[in-house]
Design a protein around this motif. Structure first.
Motif, PDB file in Angstrom:
ATOM      1  N   LYS A 271       0.817  -1.216   0.000  1.00 59.77           N
ATOM      2  CA  LYS A 271       0.000   0.000   0.000  1.00 59.77           C
ATOM      3  C   LYS A 271       0.848   1.261   0.000  1.00 59.77           C
ATOM      4  CE  LYS A 271      -3.895   2.199   2.357  1.00 59.77           C
ATOM      5  NZ  LYS A 271      -4.893   2.081   3.449  1.00 59.77           N
ATOM      6  N   LYS A 272       1.910   1.288   0.836  1.00 62.49           N
ATOM      7  CA  LYS A 272       2.774   2.467   0.861  1.00 62.49           C
ATOM      8  C   LYS A 272       4.131   2.106   1.422  1.00 62.49           C
ATOM      9  CE  LYS A 272       1.158   4.138   5.390  1.00 62.49           C
ATOM     10  NZ  LYS A 272       0.447   5.204   6.110  1.00 62.49           N
ATOM     11  N   GLU A 273       5.110   2.923   1.119  1.00 66.70           N
ATOM     12  CA  GLU A 273       6.470   2.714   1.592  1.00 66.70           C
ATOM     13  C   GLU A 273       6.726   3.575   2.826  1.00 66.70           C
ATOM     14  OE1 GLU A 273       9.066   3.580  -1.637  1.00 66.70           O
ATOM     15  OE2 GLU A 273       8.378   1.910  -2.883  1.00 66.70           O
ATOM     16  N   ALA A 274       7.664   3.124   3.661  1.00 67.32           N
ATOM     17  CA  ALA A 274       8.083   3.872   4.843  1.00 67.32           C
ATOM     18  C   ALA A 274       9.580   3.686   5.005  1.00 67.32           C
ATOM     19  CB  ALA A 274       7.342   3.374   6.085  1.00 67.32           C
ATOM     20  N   ASP A 275      10.192   4.491   5.878  1.00 59.30           N
ATOM     21  CA  ASP A 275      11.640   4.392   6.088  1.00 59.30           C
ATOM     22  C   ASP A 275      12.035   3.038   6.667  1.00 59.30           C
ATOM     23  OD1 ASP A 275      11.927   6.948   5.161  1.00 59.30           O
ATOM     24  OD2 ASP A 275      11.934   7.868   7.164  1.00 59.30           O
TER      25      ASP A 275
ATOM     26  N   GLY B 241      10.277   0.078   6.242  1.00 58.74           N
ATOM     27  CA  GLY B 241       9.670  -1.050   5.556  1.00 58.74           C
ATOM     28  C   GLY B 241       8.563  -0.614   4.619  1.00 58.74           C
ATOM     29  N   VAL B 242       7.607  -1.509   4.380  1.00 57.97           N
ATOM     30  CA  VAL B 242       6.433  -1.172   3.581  1.00 57.97           C
ATOM     31  C   VAL B 242       5.198  -1.633   4.340  1.00 57.97           C
ATOM     32  CG1 VAL B 242       7.660  -1.382   1.386  1.00 57.97           C
ATOM     33  CG2 VAL B 242       6.433  -3.369   2.286  1.00 57.97           C
ATOM     34  N   TYR B 243       4.091  -0.948   4.069  1.00 57.44           N
ATOM     35  CA  TYR B 243       2.818  -1.348   4.654  1.00 57.44           C
ATOM     36  C   TYR B 243       1.990  -2.087   3.609  1.00 57.44           C
ATOM     37  CZ  TYR B 243       3.586   1.286   8.927  1.00 57.44           C
ATOM     38  OH  TYR B 243       4.078   1.737  10.132  1.00 57.44           O
ATOM     39  N   LEU B 244       1.410  -3.206   4.047  1.00 58.72           N
ATOM     40  CA  LEU B 244       0.582  -4.031   3.179  1.00 58.72           C
ATOM     41  C   LEU B 244      -0.888  -3.812   3.494  1.00 58.72           C
ATOM     42  CD1 LEU B 244       2.667  -7.308   3.597  1.00 58.72           C
ATOM     43  CD2 LEU B 244       2.919  -5.580   1.816  1.00 58.72           C
ATOM     44  N   GLU B 245      -1.730  -3.995   2.494  1.00 58.31           N
ATOM     45  CA  GLU B 245      -3.159  -3.788   2.680  1.00 58.31           C
ATOM     46  C   GLU B 245      -3.786  -4.948   3.441  1.00 58.31           C
ATOM     47  OE1 GLU B 245      -4.965  -3.202  -1.096  1.00 58.31           O
ATOM     48  OE2 GLU B 245      -4.142  -1.195  -1.402  1.00 58.31           O
ATOM     49  N   GLY B 246      -4.342  -4.633   4.618  1.00 54.56           N
ATOM     50  CA  GLY B 246      -5.145  -5.600   5.346  1.00 54.56           C
ATOM     51  C   GLY B 246      -6.609  -5.270   5.148  1.00 54.56           C
ATOM     52  N   ILE B 247      -7.490  -6.013   5.817  1.00 57.20           N
ATOM     53  CA  ILE B 247      -8.921  -5.748   5.671  1.00 57.20           C
ATOM     54  C   ILE B 247      -9.294  -4.426   6.329  1.00 57.20           C
ATOM     55  CG2 ILE B 247     -11.227  -6.573   6.303  1.00 57.20           C
ATOM     56  CD1 ILE B 247     -10.193  -9.399   6.032  1.00 57.20           C
ATOM     57  N   ASP B 248      -8.874  -4.244   7.573  1.00 52.22           N
ATOM     58  CA  ASP B 248      -9.208  -3.014   8.289  1.00 52.22           C
ATOM     59  C   ASP B 248      -7.984  -2.374   8.929  1.00 52.22           C
ATOM     60  OD1 ASP B 248      -8.721  -4.919  10.162  1.00 52.22           O
ATOM     61  OD2 ASP B 248     -10.632  -4.740  11.215  1.00 52.22           O
ATOM     62  N   GLN B 249      -6.791  -2.786   8.450  1.00 49.71           N
ATOM     63  CA  GLN B 249      -5.574  -2.223   9.003  1.00 49.71           C
ATOM     64  C   GLN B 249      -4.431  -2.380   7.999  1.00 49.71           C
ATOM     65  OE1 GLN B 249      -3.695  -4.658  12.170  1.00 49.71           O
ATOM     66  NE2 GLN B 249      -5.257  -6.210  11.730  1.00 49.71           N
TER      67      GLN B 249
ATOM     68  N   ILE C 108      -0.530  -3.533   7.481  1.00 44.99           N
ATOM     69  CA  ILE C 108       0.353  -4.509   8.116  1.00 44.99           C
ATOM     70  C   ILE C 108       1.786  -4.229   7.698  1.00 44.99           C
ATOM     71  CG2 ILE C 108       0.872  -6.955   8.398  1.00 44.99           C
ATOM     72  CD1 ILE C 108      -2.082  -7.482   7.559  1.00 44.99           C
ATOM     73  N   LEU C 109       2.653  -4.044   8.671  1.00 46.95           N
ATOM     74  CA  LEU C 109       4.048  -3.711   8.387  1.00 46.95           C
ATOM     75  C   LEU C 109       4.850  -4.931   7.950  1.00 46.95           C
ATOM     76  CD1 LEU C 109       6.448  -1.710   8.469  1.00 46.95           C
ATOM     77  CD2 LEU C 109       6.782  -2.402  10.874  1.00 46.95           C
ATOM     78  N   LEU C 110       5.604  -4.756   6.882  1.00 48.99           N
ATOM     79  CA  LEU C 110       6.640  -5.702   6.469  1.00 48.99           C
ATOM     80  C   LEU C 110       7.963  -4.970   6.645  1.00 48.99           C
ATOM     81  CD1 LEU C 110       7.565  -8.389   5.128  1.00 48.99           C
ATOM     82  CD2 LEU C 110       7.324  -7.242   2.915  1.00 48.99           C
ATOM     83  N   PRO C 111       8.741  -5.316   7.702  1.00 45.57           N
ATOM     84  CA  PRO C 111       9.987  -4.593   7.989  1.00 45.57           C
ATOM     85  C   PRO C 111      10.975  -4.624   6.822  1.00 45.57           C
ATOM     86  CG  PRO C 111       9.346  -5.959   9.851  1.00 45.57           C
ATOM     87  CD  PRO C 111       8.448  -6.340   8.716  1.00 45.57           C
ATOM     88  N   SER C 112      11.829  -3.614   6.773  1.00 47.26           N
ATOM     89  CA  SER C 112      12.750  -3.420   5.642  1.00 47.26           C
ATOM     90  C   SER C 112      13.579  -4.654   5.330  1.00 47.26           C
ATOM     91  CB  SER C 112      13.689  -2.240   5.944  1.00 47.26           C
ATOM     92  OG  SER C 112      12.978  -1.040   6.062  1.00 47.26           O
ATOM     93  N   ARG C 113      14.069  -5.320   6.372  1.00 46.43           N
ATOM     94  CA  ARG C 113      14.976  -6.455   6.130  1.00 46.43           C
ATOM     95  C   ARG C 113      14.285  -7.627   5.417  1.00 46.43           C
ATOM     96  NH1 ARG C 113      14.550  -5.812  11.543  1.00 46.43           N
ATOM     97  NH2 ARG C 113      13.299  -7.285  12.751  1.00 46.43           N
ATOM     98  N   PHE C 114      12.943  -7.610   5.367  1.00 49.67           N
ATOM     99  CA  PHE C 114      12.219  -8.694   4.706  1.00 49.67           C
ATOM    100  C   PHE C 114      11.586  -8.270   3.384  1.00 49.67           C
ATOM    101  CE2 PHE C 114      11.572  -9.741   9.368  1.00 49.67           C
ATOM    102  CZ  PHE C 114      12.644 -10.622   9.406  1.00 49.67           C
ATOM    103  N   VAL C 115      11.796  -7.019   3.005  1.00 45.95           N
ATOM    104  CA  VAL C 115      11.200  -6.514   1.749  1.00 45.95           C
ATOM    105  C   VAL C 115      12.093  -6.916   0.575  1.00 45.95           C
ATOM    106  CG1 VAL C 115      10.494  -4.478   0.454  1.00 45.95           C
ATOM    107  CG2 VAL C 115      10.149  -4.553   2.938  1.00 45.95           C
ATOM    108  N   PRO C 116      11.565  -7.666  -0.393  1.00 41.90           N
ATOM    109  CA  PRO C 116      12.371  -8.057  -1.558  1.00 41.90           C
ATOM    110  C   PRO C 116      12.875  -6.836  -2.327  1.00 41.90           C
ATOM    111  CG  PRO C 116      10.343  -9.345  -1.438  1.00 41.90           C
ATOM    112  CD  PRO C 116      10.215  -8.252  -0.428  1.00 41.90           C
ATOM    113  N   GLU C 117      14.080  -6.939  -2.840  1.00 34.78           N
ATOM    114  CA  GLU C 117      14.667  -5.833  -3.592  1.00 34.78           C
ATOM    115  C   GLU C 117      13.804  -5.496  -4.807  1.00 34.78           C
ATOM    116  OE1 GLU C 117      18.938  -4.676  -5.732  1.00 34.78           O
ATOM    117  OE2 GLU C 117      18.717  -6.554  -4.610  1.00 34.78           O
ATOM    118  N   GLY C 118      13.602  -4.224  -5.031  1.00 38.16           N
ATOM    119  CA  GLY C 118      12.832  -3.775  -6.182  1.00 38.16           C
ATOM    120  C   GLY C 118      11.335  -3.693  -5.949  1.00 38.16           C
ATOM    121  N   THR C 119      10.888  -3.953  -4.709  1.00 35.69           N
ATOM    122  CA  THR C 119       9.455  -3.907  -4.408  1.00 35.69           C
ATOM    123  C   THR C 119       8.914  -2.480  -4.556  1.00 35.69           C
ATOM    124  OG1 THR C 119       9.580  -5.800  -2.896  1.00 35.69           O
ATOM    125  CG2 THR C 119       7.716  -4.295  -2.612  1.00 35.69           C
TER     126      THR C 119
END
Length: 276
Positions: free
Chosen positions: A13-17, A19-27, A29-40
């Motif tokens: 859904k959006k990027e942050a310093d 990590g990235v935030y993923l679209e949940g149903i009503d929230q 969800i953070l995916l921390p930077s160290r787990f974000v695939p390169e080029g996402t």
């Protein structure tokens, strides 16, 4: 639908310093930077595993745990407290086993067979040694000769109790075992026999299908060894098992079938491919 303790395909859904935030149903969800695939990029879909962090926040990871909710797995204890034990399951946050869910007093460095489940009170993923309550043979979902997933549960005088498809239990008799096995080992197997609610299992295919599979293996090994192998009915069961990975009984039945089909001949010292 978001499923905690399982893999989910979620859109960025959006990027942050951090990590990235993923679209949940009503929230979100953070995916921390160290787990974000390169080029996402925003709009990409990622397969992630969802669980709660130490502050009870739903979090995503691209790490793959040793098991997901519903799985029965062998895990190693890394630390123990008065409240319970923590098991290494392949994620940065260890999996908790409450003292009340232990059959034995867990100790660091030891491995335990546990089922991963969602605690109804907290909504968090947890583990339990009390597996038997999740297993039942009262209403069977398998039939004789069905292929199944087998997990070694415990040893008995007649063989090993095996967990079938994470749902049922069956017996693998000692005379059906031709390889070393240990608690927690996983195998592909078959339902050998069902009597009322009692199930016998085997590691190979039943009947003629098994002979056909092993026949192909023997023919391949003959072709890879210039058409000759120094094994026969006088070879020891250990020699047969080590080279072919099958019992001597299966070997004799298989080569007998190949001989009748004129695909091999017997020599004084072994078996030989028939010339085309």
């Amino acid at each position: 639908m978001i499923k905690v303790g399982e893999y989910n395909l979620l859109r960025v859904k959006k990027e942050a310093d951090f990590g990235v935030y993923l679209e949940g149903i009503d929230q979100e969800i953070l995916l921390p930077s160290r787990f974000v695939p390169e080029g996402t990029r925003v709009g990409d879909e990622l397969e992630v595993f969802l669980y709660h962090d130490s502050e009870n926040r739903l979090i995503a990871t691209t790490q793959r745990p040793y098991g997901i909710v519903g799985d029965i797995v062998l895990l190693k204890a890394v630390s123990v407290t008065k409240q319970g034990a923590f098991l290494d399951w392949g994620l940065m946050k260890d999996l908790f086993v409450a003292q009340s869910q232990q059959l034995t007093h867990m100790a660091p460095g030891q491995e335990y067979l546990v089922k991963i489940y969602i605690d109804e009170r907290t909504g968090r993923l947890a583990a339990t040694e009390k597996i038997s309550r999740f297993l039942s043979n009262e209403s069977l979902t398998v039939q004789e000769k069905d292929p199944v997933d087998l997990l070694v549960y415990r040893r008995t005088d007649i063989g090993y109790v095996m967990i079938i498809n994470n749902l049922h239990t069956g017996i693998l008799h000692h005379n059906e075992i031709f390889r070393p096995i240990e608690i927690g080992d996983k195998f592909k197997g078959y339902i050998r026999q069902i009597k009322e609610d009692k199930i016998d299992v085997m590691l190979g295919k039943p009947g003629f299908e098994k002979v056909e599979d092993e026949a192909g293996k023997i023919l391949r090994l003959l072709q890879e060894n210039d058409g000759y192998l120094p094994y026969h009915d006088k070879s020891t069961p250990e020699e047969i098992q080590e080279f072919f990975g099958m019992s001597k009984k299966t070997f004799k039945m298989t080569v007998g079938n190949l001989y009748k089909q004129h695909k091999i001949t017997f020599t004084q010292t072994g078996i030989k491919l028939e010339e085309a």
